[in-house]
Design an enzyme around this catalytic site. Structure first.
Site, PDB file in Angstrom:
ATOM      1  CE  LYS A 127      -9.829 -10.616  20.014  1.00  5.34           C
ATOM      2  NZ  LYS A 127     -11.256 -10.273  20.243  1.00  5.34           N
ATOM      3  CB  SER A 167     -10.907  -6.728  22.064  1.00  2.00           C
ATOM      4  OG  SER A 167     -11.640  -7.871  21.662  1.00  2.00           O
ATOM      5  CB  SER A 223     -14.357  -7.647  20.067  1.00  2.00           C
ATOM      6  OG  SER A 223     -14.163  -6.888  21.224  1.00  2.00           O
TER       7      SER A 223
HETATM    8  N1  GLN Z   1     -15.540  -3.510  23.992  1.00  2.00           N
HETATM    9  C1  GLN Z   1     -16.331  -4.484  24.693  1.00  2.00           C
HETATM   10  C2  GLN Z   1     -15.651  -4.822  25.997  1.00  2.00           C
HETATM   11  O1  GLN Z   1     -14.693  -4.215  26.302  1.00  2.00           O
HETATM   12  C3  GLN Z   1     -16.508  -5.701  23.843  1.00  2.00           C
HETATM   13  C4  GLN Z   1     -15.313  -6.566  23.789  1.00  2.00           C
HETATM   14  C5  GLN Z   1     -15.475  -7.791  22.961  1.00  2.00           C
HETATM   15  O2  GLN Z   1     -16.411  -7.924  22.164  1.00  2.00           O
HETATM   16  N2  GLN Z   1     -14.575  -8.722  23.165  1.00  2.00           N
HETATM   17  O3  GLN Z   1     -16.052  -5.683  26.720  1.00  2.00           O
END
Ligand code: GLN
Length: 473
Positions: A74, A149, A173
């Site tokens: 990532k 994400s 995410s």
């Molecule tokens: N979707 C969640 C957010 O937007 C979690 C994101 C994540 O785990 N990085 O914060």
């Protein structure tokens, strides 16, 4: 599809890591234009890594548990001299002077990092649509999102471009995109994996974890990256658990609770898969009962105060001086403002504003302070649940992969994608998403298994029972 275990075994027996890599690079070339999974492919670095592995084996030595296995990272994980963008324009041109501990660890285990994957900008989002470099497509249906994400990392494995990948999970995410792409994803216990070199989003919630096409490979990768790191003060000091050795342990005698709040509100097809998973575990010898943990309903609200609050502080470092982009202006303050205005996308700005507001004098107690109380309640509630149950089970996400644009105009609808995953980040415990059955349009459903801190071995063995029952040896 070759598993990581097969590749490592073959490479350690003399088959070429370099050849494995060249095949990987061809698959990436064939698919990346359509899917937009990789923001950067480091052909040179990958060839050097593969060659090193081949040399080690040629000397008659073992090149490690991940020998020659292609892996994607990532793009919020720092890689020395290789661009690290967090899918943001503000890091334009930045090349980190060091690599994340996990990157060093996978190299030491023989893996071959091939490149950096797309994400929602600074890991804020659930669909990868918030990337400054365009969305990633779901390999199973390119008209749908891969989740987020870590959407690029999930899609890299689901498309078989790479065998493994690493992501980060702050509110879901890793688990949510794993569910939407039909692969395995793990949010390890807070502190199990060093975050040195992970660009921070919300430091009290962030964890790095593995994606793989199967449970055993996920356990192998997590085992390789786990362990204490003196460069991360939140890293656990206990020796890291042995995981791969327990994958086939089964669930006989294990107490598993189906948590009402982790299925309520999910689509029917998702609930159906969770119920089948419950029956599968029962048939395999687990004791099943139902549990309600009402505190979990408050998780989402608490998260959307705590995570933005921490993000507003963490992202203050992007000021046009130290990293990437600088937009010149008359004085320093104007330069900071112009840089941040041009460099950050809409969702990142929304989070910074939310977080700054929640932390400001006069509102701190009402918002941030209140959210911390809810967090404590969540921790206590999980503790009570884990006195009765060894593991909890529920859905990973409320629905299967959704269409592009279907939630982009409604932040709340997007935030709700993580309603079942967020509580585990608040408590710091461990959870895994494993594909089990299919739902609408024949798309995969992710079942979530949750356990107390350092219960990863037990999560992997339960996930393995489901994987087998789902017809994947
Ligand atoms: N979707 C969640 C957010 O937007 C979690 C994101 C994540 O785990 N990085 O914060």
């Amino acid at each position: 599809m070759k598993t990581a275990r097969d590749i490592a075994k073959n490479v350690n027996n003399g088959s070429s890591a370099t050849l494995e890599l060249e095949e990987t690079l061809v698959r990436i070339k064939e698919q990346n234009d359509e899917l937009n999974v990789f923001l950067y492919v480091d052909e040179q670095g990958a060839r050097a890594a593969a060659q090193r592995v081949d040399e080690i084996v040629a000397r008659g030595e073992n090149a490690g548990p991940l020998a020659g296995v292609p892996i994607a990272l990532k793009d919020n994980l720092c890689t020395v001299d290789v661009p690290t963008t967090c899918a943001s324009k503000i890091l334009d041109g930045w090349r980190p002077p060091y690599s994340a501990t996990v990157v060093e660890k996978i190299l030491a285990a023989g893996a071959v990092p091939v490149g950096k994957t797309n994400l929602d900008e600074f890991a804020m989002g659930s669909s990868t649509e918030n990337s400054a470099f365009g969305p990633t497509r779901n390999p199973l249906d390119p008209s749908r999102v891969p989740g987020g994400s870590s959407g690029g990392s999930a899609a890299a494995v689901a498309s078989q471009m790479t065998t493994l990948s690493l992501g980060s999970d702050t509110g879901g995410s890793i688990r949510q995109p794993a569910a939407l792409c039909g692969i395995v994803g793990v949010k390890p216990t807070y502190g199990l994996v060093s975050r040195y070199g992970l660009v921070a989003f919300a430091s009290s919630l962030d964890q790095i974890g593995p994606f793989a096409s199967n449970v055993t490979d996920a356990a192998t990768l997590l085992e390789a990256v786990a362990g204490h790191d003196s460069r991360d003060s939140t890293s656990l000091v206990e020796p890291s658990p042995s995981l791969v050795a327990h994958v086939e342990d089964g669930v006989k005698g294990r107490r598993v609770a189906l948590v009402r709040e982790l299925v309520d509100g999910a689509d029917e097809d998702v609930v159906e898969s969770v119920m089948k998973a419950v029956e599968t575990l029962r048939a395999a010898g687990a004791t099943i009962f139902e549990l309600s943990i009402p505190e979990l309903r408050l998780g989402l609200s608490a998260y959307y105060l705590i995570a933005p609050a921490e993000a507003s502080s963490n992202l203050a470092r992007f000021d046009g001086v130290r990293y990437g982009l600088r937009v010149d202006a008359d004085d320093v303050a104007a330069m900071n403002e112009a840089t941040r205005t041009a460099g950050f996308g809409k969702e990142v700005k929304r989070r910074i504003m939310l977080g700054t507001y929640a932390l400001s004098a006069g509102y701190y107690d009402a918002y941030y302070g209140q959210a911390l109380k809810v967090r404590t309640m969540t921790i206590e509630a999980f503790k009570r649940a884990y006195q009765q149950a060894d593991l909890l089970i529920g859905a990973t996400t409320p629905s299967v992969a959704f269409a592009f644009g279907s939630k982009t105009n409604d932040p709340m609808a997007m935030y709700l994608s993580d309603v079942f995953t967020i509580p585990t980040n608040l408590s710091g415990d461990a959870a895994i998403s494993v594909p089990f059955g299919t739902g609408e349009a024949d798309l995969p459903v992710g079942v979530q298994l949750l356990g107390p801190g350092r219960s990863e071995a037990s999560l992997f063995s339960a996930a393995r029972v489901l994987e087998r029952a789902d017809g994947r040896e």
